[in-house]
Scaffold this active site. Structure first.
Site, PDB file in Angstrom:
ATOM      1  N   TYR A  48      -4.559   5.404 -39.418  1.00  0.00           N
ATOM      2  CA  TYR A  48      -3.183   5.016 -39.473  1.00  0.00           C
ATOM      3  C   TYR A  48      -3.442   4.992 -37.989  1.00  0.00           C
ATOM      4  O   TYR A  48      -2.527   4.207 -36.832  1.00  0.00           O
ATOM      5  CB  TYR A  48      -1.578   5.698 -39.492  1.00  0.00           C
ATOM      6  CG  TYR A  48      -0.780   5.782 -38.744  1.00  0.00           C
ATOM      7  CD1 TYR A  48       0.359   4.342 -39.266  1.00  0.00           C
ATOM      8  CD2 TYR A  48      -0.085   6.813 -37.174  1.00  0.00           C
ATOM      9  CE1 TYR A  48       1.608   4.872 -37.741  1.00  0.00           C
ATOM     10  CE2 TYR A  48       0.694   6.934 -36.677  1.00  0.00           C
ATOM     11  CZ  TYR A  48       1.540   6.028 -36.791  1.00  0.00           C
ATOM     12  OH  TYR A  48       2.748   5.548 -36.350  1.00  0.00           O
ATOM     13  N   LYS A  88      -3.367   2.371 -34.774  1.00  0.00           N
ATOM     14  CA  LYS A  88      -2.123   1.642 -33.663  1.00  0.00           C
ATOM     15  C   LYS A  88      -3.017   2.126 -32.453  1.00  0.00           C
ATOM     16  O   LYS A  88      -2.334   1.540 -31.186  1.00  0.00           O
ATOM     17  CB  LYS A  88      -1.382   3.124 -33.929  1.00  0.00           C
ATOM     18  CG  LYS A  88      -0.148   3.591 -35.416  1.00  0.00           C
ATOM     19  CD  LYS A  88       0.566   2.105 -34.846  1.00  0.00           C
ATOM     20  CE  LYS A  88       2.094   2.691 -34.053  1.00  0.00           C
ATOM     21  NZ  LYS A  88       2.660   1.834 -34.302  1.00  0.00           N
TER      22      LYS A  88
HETATM   23  N1  LIG Z   1       8.926   7.690 -37.354  1.00  0.00           N
HETATM   24  C1  LIG Z   1       7.556   8.786 -36.444  1.00  0.00           C
HETATM   25  O1  LIG Z   1       7.835   9.862 -35.920  1.00  0.00           O
HETATM   26  C2  LIG Z   1       6.992   7.851 -34.866  1.00  0.00           C
HETATM   27  C3  LIG Z   1       6.698   6.282 -35.326  1.00  0.00           C
HETATM   28  N2  LIG Z   1       5.933   5.781 -34.681  1.00  0.00           N
HETATM   29  C4  LIG Z   1       5.841   4.199 -34.788  1.00  0.00           C
HETATM   30  O2  LIG Z   1       7.596   3.240 -34.455  1.00  0.00           O
HETATM   31  C5  LIG Z   1       7.184   2.405 -35.390  1.00  0.00           C
HETATM   32  C6  LIG Z   1       8.551   2.440 -35.932  1.00  0.00           C
HETATM   33  O3  LIG Z   1       8.387   3.782 -37.247  1.00  0.00           O
HETATM   34  P1  LIG Z   1       9.329   3.917 -37.968  1.00  0.00           P
HETATM   35  O4  LIG Z   1      10.414   3.658 -38.282  1.00  0.00           O
HETATM   36  O5  LIG Z   1       8.898   5.327 -38.363  1.00  0.00           O
HETATM   37  O6  LIG Z   1       8.453   3.366 -39.546  1.00  0.00           O
HETATM   38  P2  LIG Z   1       9.632   3.216 -40.984  1.00  0.00           P
HETATM   39  O7  LIG Z   1       8.674   2.922 -42.398  1.00  0.00           O
HETATM   40  O8  LIG Z   1      10.830   3.352 -40.852  1.00  0.00           O
HETATM   41  O9  LIG Z   1      10.060   1.040 -40.209  1.00  0.00           O
HETATM   42  C7  LIG Z   1       8.366   0.427 -40.447  1.00  0.00           C
HETATM   43  C8  LIG Z   1       9.345  -0.867 -40.378  1.00  0.00           C
HETATM   44  O10 LIG Z   1       8.142  -2.294 -40.330  1.00  0.00           O
HETATM   45  C9  LIG Z   1       8.299  -2.557 -41.982  1.00  0.00           C
HETATM   46  N3  LIG Z   1       7.028  -3.781 -41.882  1.00  0.00           N
HETATM   47  C10 LIG Z   1       5.787  -2.289 -42.182  1.00  0.00           C
HETATM   48  N4  LIG Z   1       5.004  -3.302 -42.535  1.00  0.00           N
HETATM   49  C11 LIG Z   1       5.712  -4.732 -42.454  1.00  0.00           C
HETATM   50  C12 LIG Z   1       5.128  -6.323 -42.611  1.00  0.00           C
HETATM   51  N5  LIG Z   1       3.666  -6.281 -43.030  1.00  0.00           N
HETATM   52  N6  LIG Z   1       5.754  -6.993 -41.916  1.00  0.00           N
HETATM   53  C13 LIG Z   1       6.907  -6.677 -41.889  1.00  0.00           C
HETATM   54  N7  LIG Z   1       7.413  -6.046 -42.391  1.00  0.00           N
HETATM   55  C14 LIG Z   1       6.440  -4.520 -41.847  1.00  0.00           C
HETATM   56  C15 LIG Z   1       8.883  -2.035 -42.454  1.00  0.00           C
HETATM   57  O11 LIG Z   1       9.474  -2.983 -43.876  1.00  0.00           O
HETATM   58  C16 LIG Z   1       9.917  -0.679 -42.187  1.00  0.00           C
HETATM   59  O12 LIG Z   1      10.953  -1.699 -41.998  1.00  0.00           O
HETATM   60  C17 LIG Z   1       5.464   2.078 -36.428  1.00  0.00           C
HETATM   61  O13 LIG Z   1       5.022   0.870 -35.467  1.00  0.00           O
HETATM   62  C18 LIG Z   1       5.492   3.961 -35.896  1.00  0.00           C
HETATM   63  O14 LIG Z   1       4.103   3.464 -36.075  1.00  0.00           O
HETATM   64  C19 LIG Z   1       5.637   5.808 -33.463  1.00  0.00           C
HETATM   65  C20 LIG Z   1       5.487   7.091 -32.833  1.00  0.00           C
HETATM   66  C21 LIG Z   1       6.349   8.496 -34.130  1.00  0.00           C
END
Ligand SMILES: NC(=O)C1=CN([C@@H]2O[C@H](COP(=O)(O)OP(=O)(O)OC[C@H]3O[C@@H](n4cnc5c(N)ncnc54)[C@H](O)[C@@H]3O)[C@@H](O)[C@H]2O)C=CC1
Ligand SMILES: CC(C)=CCC[C@@H](C)[C@H]1CC[C@H]2C3=C(CC[C@]12C)[C@@]1(C)CCC(=O)C[C@@H]1CC3
Length: 345
Positions: free
Chosen positions: A144, A148
């Protein structure tokens, strides 16, 4: 000659808008008068006036209709860290991000805001008040993080004033809040399985946990400050609650508020890290015949047992960022939103 419709600067697209962060971002954008289209592989909710486009971000033809007439795109899609699927991370975070950039250029999008992660500089060693100029992790602990890093580099390098295409990356850390599928659910699941009795290390390690509305605020500030002459073009920005807290105090506060006991017994960090590494190696070796996902991965143990907190001075200075919800209030609102995870529920 075909006339190109100039996109309205209040028209935007959110890639990953069905996810935890994405949905909070979409809701705030709509409240602030933006016209939003959502692109995701799944639809998790409905909102009046919102257009959903279902598809895989690796497919440019599927992406293009969602970006039509948008001047601004937020890219916050990623496979979940827990999947630990190298091929999937490479396909979505690296190849897919190339496709997103290409589609933005083709659709005439002017601004791209990427949700990166503060973990791009984390190698399992203490980070205290880390600034954005720390080098990327040379030996990222998991796939991951590895992907990233590449994703952030791709987006920042694509920033090109000549092409009228500006980019910026937001690096949040430890996002929590209502509807989070990761932090509180993993914590409660671990507690329900009787595995939350131990503190890894001496329990004094400081960490950033960031309430989701602060992360959303940082994204919107970045988008609204992204102009050709602004210093933020092509740069990463830490967005945190700016209130580092002991990892184990935070976990204990959430656990106790939900009716579970706080962990009490200490285990040496190096011992647990070594065991997690062994388990991970075993799961790799056995993968062809037996699939199991250890709760204690090397990355999770490193996150639980080291200092990792970051300065958001750059965001304060360049974006005028200031957290809008304190840690205390964020924890209260989060705990209240999970009645089904209370002990006995
Ligand atoms: N949750 C956390 O603590 C942190 C999250 N992030 C980043 O924030 C962003 C959002 O994370 P979250 O909301 O926690 O994750 P999440 O898993 O809730 O949301 C990610 C979304 O991306 C969509 N997705 C995944 N693969 C896809 C594809 N091939 N095509 C279209 N859509 C796709 C999923 O269906 C999901 O709705 C990510 O980029 C993550 O790396 C960064 C730092 C901390
Ligand atoms: C600060 C930060 C980057 C948090 C990210 C979220 C997750 C990585 C954590 C949320 C719940 C955490 C957790 C553990 C590791 C890190 C999390 C998954 C443990 C598995 C660590 C070892 C234990 O003793 C149990 C913990 C359960 C909760």
């Amino acid at each position: 000659m075909a006339t190109r419709v100039r996109p309205s600067n209040k028209r935007c697209a959110v890639i990953g808008g069905s996810g935890f962060l994405g949905r909070h971002l979409v809701e705030t954008l709509v409240d602030r008068g933006y016209s939003v289209s959502v692109f995701d592989i799944r639809q998790s909710y409905e909102l009046p006036g919102l257009t959903f486009h279902l598809g895989d971000l690796c497919d440019e033809q599927a992406l293009l209709p969602a970006l039509k007439n948008a001047s601004l795109v937020f890219h916050c899609a990623s496979p979940a860290p827990a999947s630990d699927d190298r091929e999937l991370f490479e396909r979505v975070n690296i190849q897919g991000t190339r496709t997103v950039i290409q589609a933005c250029l083709e659709a005439g999008v002017q601004k791209l805001v990427l949700t990166s992660s503060a973990s791009v500089v984390f190698e399992g060693k203490d980070i205290k008040n880390g600034q954005e100029d720390l080098p990327y992790a040379g030996k990222p602990i998991d796939y991951y993080t590895e992907t990233k890093i590449e994703q952030e580099k791709l987006v920042l390098q694509a920033c090109d004033r000549e092409k009228d295409f500006l980019t910026v990356a937001i690096r949040p850390h430890g996002i929590f809040g209502p509807r989070d599928p990761q932090l509180v659910p993993i914590l409660v699941d671990t507690a329900r399985r009787g595995k939350m009795k131990f503190i890894i290390g001496d329990g004094t390690n400081l960490v950033d946990f960031t309430f989701v509305e602060n992360v959303v605020h940082g994204h919107i500030l970045a988008a609204e400050n992204l102009r050709p002459n602004s210093p933020i073009c092509g740069k990463p920005y830490h967005i945190t609650n700016d209130e580092p807290v002991r990892f184990w105090d935070f976990m204990s506060e959430v656990l106790v508020a939900l009716g579970y006991a706080a962990p009490r017994f200490h285990l040496p960090y190096i011992l647990v890290y070594g065991l997690a590494l062994l388990l991970w190696l075993l799961s790799m070796i056995l993968r062809p015949v037996l699939s199991f996902k250890p709760t204690f991965t090397p990355m999770r143990v490193a996150l639980a047992g080291t200092h990792h907190y970051y300065s958001c001075d750059r965001a304060k200075q360049d974006l005028g960022y200031k957290p809008v919800v304190s840690l205390k209030e964020g924890i209260q609102r989060t705990v209240q939103s999970y009645p089904h995870l209370r002990k006995g529920a």
